[in-house]
Design a protein around this motif. Structure first.
Motif, PDB file in Angstrom:
ATOM      1  N   THR A  44      14.181   6.824 -47.607  1.00 53.23           N
ATOM      2  CA  THR A  44      13.219   7.644 -46.688  1.00 53.23           C
ATOM      3  C   THR A  44      12.599   8.642 -47.794  1.00 53.23           C
ATOM      4  OG1 THR A  44      14.604   7.718 -44.769  1.00 53.23           O
ATOM      5  CG2 THR A  44      12.972   9.376 -44.655  1.00 53.23           C
ATOM      6  N   TRP A  45      13.616   9.021 -48.521  1.00 57.78           N
ATOM      7  CA  TRP A  45      13.211  10.333 -49.300  1.00 57.78           C
ATOM      8  C   TRP A  45      12.372   9.862 -50.753  1.00 57.78           C
ATOM      9  CZ3 TRP A  45      12.868  13.892 -46.107  1.00 57.78           C
ATOM     10  CH2 TRP A  45      13.887  13.783 -45.120  1.00 57.78           C
ATOM     11  N   LYS A  46      12.658   8.457 -50.953  1.00 61.57           N
ATOM     12  CA  LYS A  46      11.649   7.992 -52.074  1.00 61.57           C
ATOM     13  C   LYS A  46      10.391   7.831 -51.532  1.00 61.57           C
ATOM     14  CE  LYS A  46      11.958   6.131 -55.911  1.00 61.57           C
ATOM     15  NZ  LYS A  46      11.969   7.032 -56.967  1.00 61.57           N
ATOM     16  N   ALA A  47      10.148   7.181 -50.216  1.00 54.99           N
ATOM     17  CA  ALA A  47       8.873   7.119 -49.641  1.00 54.99           C
ATOM     18  C   ALA A  47       8.101   8.360 -49.478  1.00 54.99           C
ATOM     19  CB  ALA A  47       8.881   6.275 -48.561  1.00 54.99           C
ATOM     20  N   THR A 105      -3.152  13.042 -43.825  1.00 53.80           N
ATOM     21  CA  THR A 105      -3.830  11.537 -43.758  1.00 53.80           C
ATOM     22  C   THR A 105      -2.804  10.425 -43.425  1.00 53.80           C
ATOM     23  OG1 THR A 105      -3.004  11.139 -46.153  1.00 53.80           O
ATOM     24  CG2 THR A 105      -5.088  12.532 -45.830  1.00 53.80           C
ATOM     25  N   ASP A 106      -2.800   9.433 -44.220  1.00 53.96           N
ATOM     26  CA  ASP A 106      -2.032   8.368 -43.672  1.00 53.96           C
ATOM     27  C   ASP A 106      -0.707   8.122 -44.631  1.00 53.96           C
ATOM     28  OD1 ASP A 106      -3.351   7.133 -45.817  1.00 53.96           O
ATOM     29  OD2 ASP A 106      -4.193   5.549 -44.740  1.00 53.96           O
ATOM     30  N   PHE A 107      -0.633   9.125 -45.609  1.00 57.53           N
ATOM     31  CA  PHE A 107       0.210   9.244 -46.759  1.00 57.53           C
ATOM     32  C   PHE A 107       1.501   8.915 -46.201  1.00 57.53           C
ATOM     33  CE2 PHE A 107       3.725  10.851 -49.218  1.00 57.53           C
ATOM     34  CZ  PHE A 107       3.314  10.298 -50.407  1.00 57.53           C
ATOM     35  N   ASP A 108       2.373   9.260 -45.107  1.00 55.43           N
ATOM     36  CA  ASP A 108       3.625   9.062 -45.097  1.00 55.43           C
ATOM     37  C   ASP A 108       3.606   7.539 -44.255  1.00 55.43           C
ATOM     38  OD1 ASP A 108       4.841  12.139 -45.398  1.00 55.43           O
ATOM     39  OD2 ASP A 108       2.917  12.166 -44.349  1.00 55.43           O
ATOM     40  N   LEU A 109       2.782   7.433 -43.300  1.00 61.13           N
ATOM     41  CA  LEU A 109       3.132   5.946 -42.661  1.00 61.13           C
ATOM     42  C   LEU A 109       2.843   4.836 -43.546  1.00 61.13           C
ATOM     43  CD1 LEU A 109       1.472   6.622 -39.300  1.00 61.13           C
ATOM     44  CD2 LEU A 109       3.923   6.593 -39.735  1.00 61.13           C
ATOM     45  N   LYS A 110       1.731   5.191 -44.616  1.00 63.09           N
ATOM     46  CA  LYS A 110       1.631   4.024 -45.277  1.00 63.09           C
ATOM     47  C   LYS A 110       2.634   3.648 -46.360  1.00 63.09           C
ATOM     48  CE  LYS A 110      -2.651   2.392 -45.361  1.00 63.09           C
ATOM     49  NZ  LYS A 110      -4.091   2.881 -45.596  1.00 63.09           N
ATOM     50  N   ALA A 111       3.406   5.036 -46.775  1.00 63.46           N
ATOM     51  CA  ALA A 111       4.502   4.999 -47.887  1.00 63.46           C
ATOM     52  C   ALA A 111       5.741   4.219 -47.155  1.00 63.46           C
ATOM     53  CB  ALA A 111       5.134   6.500 -48.264  1.00 63.46           C
ATOM     54  N   HIS A 112       6.028   4.560 -46.006  1.00 63.18           N
ATOM     55  CA  HIS A 112       7.142   4.072 -45.170  1.00 63.18           C
ATOM     56  C   HIS A 112       6.945   2.570 -44.886  1.00 63.18           C
ATOM     57  CE1 HIS A 112       9.699   7.405 -44.810  1.00 63.18           C
ATOM     58  NE2 HIS A 112       8.479   8.096 -44.087  1.00 63.18           N
ATOM     59  N   GLU A 113       5.573   2.194 -44.691  1.00 61.00           N
ATOM     60  CA  GLU A 113       5.115   0.544 -44.533  1.00 61.00           C
ATOM     61  C   GLU A 113       5.540   0.002 -45.848  1.00 61.00           C
ATOM     62  OE1 GLU A 113       1.124   0.112 -43.538  1.00 61.00           O
ATOM     63  OE2 GLU A 113       1.690  -0.646 -41.540  1.00 61.00           O
ATOM     64  N   GLU A 114       5.214   0.605 -46.987  1.00 67.01           N
ATOM     65  CA  GLU A 114       5.431  -0.068 -48.104  1.00 67.01           C
ATOM     66  C   GLU A 114       6.979  -0.184 -48.674  1.00 67.01           C
ATOM     67  OE1 GLU A 114       3.206   1.864 -51.456  1.00 67.01           O
ATOM     68  OE2 GLU A 114       4.610   0.969 -53.180  1.00 67.01           O
ATOM     69  N   SER A 135       9.520   0.035 -46.391  1.00 71.06           N
ATOM     70  CA  SER A 135      10.351  -0.746 -45.502  1.00 71.06           C
ATOM     71  C   SER A 135      10.017  -2.231 -45.353  1.00 71.06           C
ATOM     72  CB  SER A 135      10.410   0.188 -44.260  1.00 71.06           C
ATOM     73  OG  SER A 135       8.886  -0.209 -43.798  1.00 71.06           O
ATOM     74  N   GLY A 136       8.863  -2.320 -45.778  1.00 70.13           N
ATOM     75  CA  GLY A 136       8.125  -3.732 -45.455  1.00 70.13           C
ATOM     76  C   GLY A 136       7.855  -3.812 -44.052  1.00 70.13           C
TER      77      GLY A 136
END
Ligand code: ATP
Length: 514
Positions: A76-79, A340-349, A351-352
């Motif tokens: 989580t904290w990496k993302a 923005t969509d920063f967090d959701l995009k990062a978690h998508e990336e 977590s897959g």
């Protein structure tokens, strides 16, 4: 300025003396920047949290609340960027051995210049009276212009070194401004270093298999990782929000301002999921709406101001703080961030997993943008508490200490006091307590003369005192005394519930947001 320090000291000692806030582990000389809420403090804190929850969750059909765990999967904290970027620049003074946040040193220096401008303006106002034109004065007075230019230059340089992560430039800025350590008075500074604020811990029993974890530094990520779970099970449509309150932990470099900056604290956050492109209007909406919430508590419009960020966090495209006038000056109380969509995009990336929303109207999927409102519960507590603590000169020449808490937030709503401890008065008073306690936090107090009991309740922040005397036995009436005005009325016992309710009811306070 010594005055500010005195006021703040009074706030801290009053908080202790009246059972609001204690230093953590005090018998072991305390733990730095960690505090415990005492019997009254726990109530005040709960009431602030409830007031926020009611305003955000209950009053908005499209906002729901969750309660995510403090521990989260370490990825989580990496993302979120916290492992790499949740740093503060620190600097030490070699003579005093005191550690400072480099950005705070510069900001405080700049604030002092700003205070000088305000002083010039106050003086000029006095001198020119009604004829004074503040705008013109700001634009033409050579001192003000010079100081304003200085402020602008500092802001520009500070933003630049922060944005570029230029640690050498940061130190140079501190040296160029001639900033001295308030303790040693010297300019003998170390280099500026980055320091990560997350607390690490371990999960698991054996050393080989234990997993490195972090204590969450913000509650927001618990919302992001649950975004799709909540959306699907609540069937909410965009725009919608998820709110939560809970503990967060930061290993703050400097934590010397009581509960303003703590290492363990509580946040009240709301993430509002919106269609990309609409963030501008939602940003304005939430700025205005959150300000209304603050103003509904009646703590004075002049005590709040917005501060738009020059330096944006790695996730934001716009950000503003609601600042409050604390005893030590205007400081951040709440942040409104367009993430923005920063967090959701990062978690998508990381977590897959897809974290997208299917918009039936557009017949298309997208990653929502997010508008965040984030307020520190403890900081709000300090705002309320410090603003409410007042010393009043009375007509008879004495002073009283009164804690004028917004009555909706007061820990105890009324104290019931028998005038004397005999003649059946305590029994009647007890009966009133028994009746009112179904609706409100009520206390019974029979110790000391009634005047002293009034003072004690004033200092405790209790909005009402109800006194039972001999007439009560005859006609079922009591004296009800109002904390703020000290006005006393004679009322029937049967009316007490309605009188108190009218004053403390959340509904009546929240209505002020309309
Ligand atoms: P600051 O600049 O004061 O360190 P921040 O910008 O890092 O705060 P955010 O990350 O935006 O703060 O957190 C949102 C809110 O949480 C802040 O507005 C503040 O009210 C509260 N908060 C943050 N850090 C602390 C802390 N160490 N102690 C108490 N409250 C805090």
């Amino acid at each position: 300025m010594a005055n500010q320090d005195d006021t703040f000291k009074k706030v801290i000692s009053h908080a202790k003396e009246y059972g609001y806030v204690f230093q953590s582990s005090e018998i072991y000389d305390g733990l730095s920047a960690v505090y415990d809420y005492a019997q009254n403090g726990a109530e005040l804190k709960k009431n602030i949290r409830d007031y926020w929850w009611r305003a955000m969750v209950q009053m908005n059909e499209n906002i729901v609340g969750i309660d995510a765990a403090i521990f989260m999967h370490p990825t989580t904290w990496k993302a979120s960027g916290h492992v790499d970027a949740f740093n503060d620049p620190l600097i030490d003074n070699k003579d005093s051995k005191k550690r400072y946040r480099a950005d705070v040193l510069v900001e405080d220096f700049r604030e002092k210049i700003s205070e000088k401008i305000e002083k010039d303006i106050t003086k000029a106002k006095k001198r020119f009276g009604d004829a004074f034109d503040e705008k013109q004065f700001r634009e033409t007075n050579p001192n003000v212009i010079r100081r304003q230019n200085q402020i602008n230059e500092i802001t520009e340089r500070l933003t630049k070194v922060q944005e570029e992560g230029d640690l050498e430039g940061f130190k140079q800025l501190i040296l160029d401004l001639g900033i001295i350590c308030p303790l040693s008075g010297s300019k003998n500074w170390t280099d500026v270093k980055q320091f990560n604020l997350m607390f690490g811990t371990k999960l698991g029993a054996s050393a080989e298999t234990a997993m490195d974890l972090y204590l969450r530094p913000e509650t927001a990520q618990g919302i992001f990782v649950n975004f799709l779970n909540v959306q699907k099970t609540s069937r909410l449509k965009i725009p919608f929000g998820i709110a939560q309150t809970g503990k967060a932990f930061r290993n703050e470099i400097v934590a010397r301002q009581f509960i303003f900056r703590m290492r363990e604290f509580e946040q009240m956050e709301m993430q509002f999921f919106i269609k990309p492109g609409t963030q501008g209007e939602w940003y304005e909406h939430w700025k205005a709406h959150r300000m209304k919430w603050h103003l509904s508590l009646g703590m004075g419009e002049d005590n709040y101001r917005f501060h738009d960020h020059e330096k944006l966090a790695h996730y934001a495209d716009a950000a503003a703080d609601i600042e409050f006038k604390f005893p030590f000056g205007f400081k951040e109380l709440e942040g409104i961030h367009s993430r923005t969509d920063f967090d959701l995009k990062a978690h998508e990336e990381y977590s897959g997993k897809k974290l997208q929303y299917f918009d039936h109207e557009d017949n298309a999927s997208y990653t929502p943008y997010v508008l965040e409102t984030s307020i520190g519960l403890d900081r709000m507590f300090l705002a309320v508490f410090s603003n409410s603590l007042q010393e009043e000169e009375l007509e008879n020449g004495t002073t009283r200490t009164v804690l004028k808490l917004p009555s909706v937030l007061a820990p105890v709503k009324a104290a019931v006091l028998p005038l004397i401890k005999r003649d059946g008065l305590p029994e009647v008073a007890r009966k009133i307590v028994e009746e009112l306690k179904w609706d409100f936090n009520i206390i019974y107090d029979e110790k000391d003369a009634v005047g002293r009991r009034y003072r004690r309740q004033d200092a405790n922040g209790t909005p009402f005192c109800i006194t039972v005397d001999h007439d009560t036995l005859e006609d079922n009436t009591v004296t009800i005394r109002h904390r703020d005005t000290m006005a006393q009325e004679r009322v029937n016992i049967d009316n007490l519930r309605a009188i108190i309710k009218k004053e403390v009811d959340v509904r009546n306070w929240l209505m002020k947001m309309k």
